[in-house]
Scaffold this motif. Structure first.
Motif, PDB file in Angstrom:
ATOM      1  N   ILE A   1      28.245  35.464  25.011  1.00 22.01           N
ATOM      2  CA  ILE A   1      26.818  35.792  24.990  1.00 22.01           C
ATOM      3  C   ILE A   1      26.311  35.741  26.426  1.00 22.01           C
ATOM      4  N   ASN A   2      25.836  36.878  26.916  1.00 22.18           N
ATOM      5  CA  ASN A   2      25.279  36.926  28.270  1.00 22.18           C
ATOM      6  C   ASN A   2      23.772  36.688  28.280  1.00 22.18           C
ATOM      7  N   GLY A   3      23.107  37.024  27.162  1.00 22.47           N
ATOM      8  CA  GLY A   3      21.660  36.852  27.109  1.00 22.47           C
ATOM      9  C   GLY A   3      21.098  37.376  25.803  1.00 22.47           C
ATOM     10  N   PHE A   4      19.796  37.229  25.643  1.00 23.82           N
ATOM     11  CA  PHE A   4      19.108  37.750  24.448  1.00 23.82           C
ATOM     12  C   PHE A   4      17.653  38.030  24.789  1.00 23.82           C
ATOM     13  N   THR A   5      17.035  38.927  24.025  1.00 33.41           N
ATOM     14  CA  THR A   5      15.635  39.274  24.236  1.00 33.41           C
ATOM     15  C   THR A   5      14.992  39.626  22.896  1.00 33.41           C
ATOM     16  N   PRO A   6      13.757  39.182  22.645  1.00 35.39           N
ATOM     17  CA  PRO A   6      12.915  38.354  23.510  1.00 35.39           C
ATOM     18  C   PRO A   6      13.399  36.912  23.535  1.00 35.39           C
TER      19      PRO A   6
END
Length: 222
Positions: free
Chosen positions: A77-82
């Motif tokens: 997992i590199n990131g998430f949004t929002p």
């Protein structure tokens, strides 16, 4: 080889013999563009993007050697949004090695999800989610986000007898204050609701009177 599993970009130490002439290292058929020959018995290779779980192969000048066991590719997992949202909100999770995903979790709560691509998942914040890490699980392992997803509390309002209303919100939302106002225009003045809540089934519950007319409520982060 060691370790037995790893994410894209991880270093893998491969041990064997007659490795000095190695020209190619592959992870389940995907070429590792970065590898270093340490000695005739050892190579360090970087797990390439798009690699999948399977055998490691090394091709020297006189043939190909294949590992006896599979190297397992872990999701990343590199990131998430929002970064925040209430139950029911849609969250886009980006990373790598998502094919074969079996579960997405918000602080341990199972979420409905759609695999958009090997590097992207769309998930729905589950009803009972609380603030915490997002996790993605495949058959080969689990990846956890580096930061918390901040779940925003939902405010429940129900009519009681007369001019009373029942207001509820989750007990985990300790850093939020319940506020009320009688008008949303032109100048809004919010006041803190000071009734002490009771607790039932994981919910803070209070009764508030609306005899003065219509009221609007909100949860304000402290």
């Amino acid at each position: 080889f060691t370790p037995a599993s790893g994410a894209v970009g991880a270093n893998v130490l491969i041990s064997g013999s007659a490795l000095l002439g190695a020209t190619t290292v592959k992870f389940n058929g995907t070429v590792a563009n970065i590898f270093t020959i340490i000695s005739r018995r050892q190579i360090v290779a970087v797990v390439p993007s798009q690699a999948s779980s399977g055998k490691i192969t090394i091709t020297p000048s006189d043939g190909t050697a294949t590992s006896a066991s599979d190297f397992k590719i872990l999701p990343t997992i590199n990131g998430f949004t929002p970064a925040n949202g209430p139950a029911g909100a849609t969250v886009v999770i980006t990373g790598a090695s998502f094919p074969g995903v079996t579960g997405v979790y918000f602080n341990g709560e199972n979420a409905a999800f759609t695999l958009n691509s090997p590097s992207q998942i769309t998930a729905t914040v589950p009803l009972l989610a609380t603030p915490g890490r997002i996790a993605v699980t495949t058959a080969d392992g689990t990846s956890t986000s580096a930061t918390d997803f901040q779940v925003l509390p939902l405010l429940y309002i129900g009519a009681l007898a007369g001019q009373d209303v029942l207001i509820g919100w989750p007990t985990w939302a300790t850093n939020f204050t319940l506020e009320a106002t009688t008008n949303l225009v032109p100048v809004v003045v919010w006041t803190t609701v000071t009734n002490l809540p009771g607790v039932q089934g994981g919910e803070n519950l209070i009764t508030n009177n609306t005899a003065s007319g219509k009221k609007f409520y909100r949860m304000k982060k402290q």
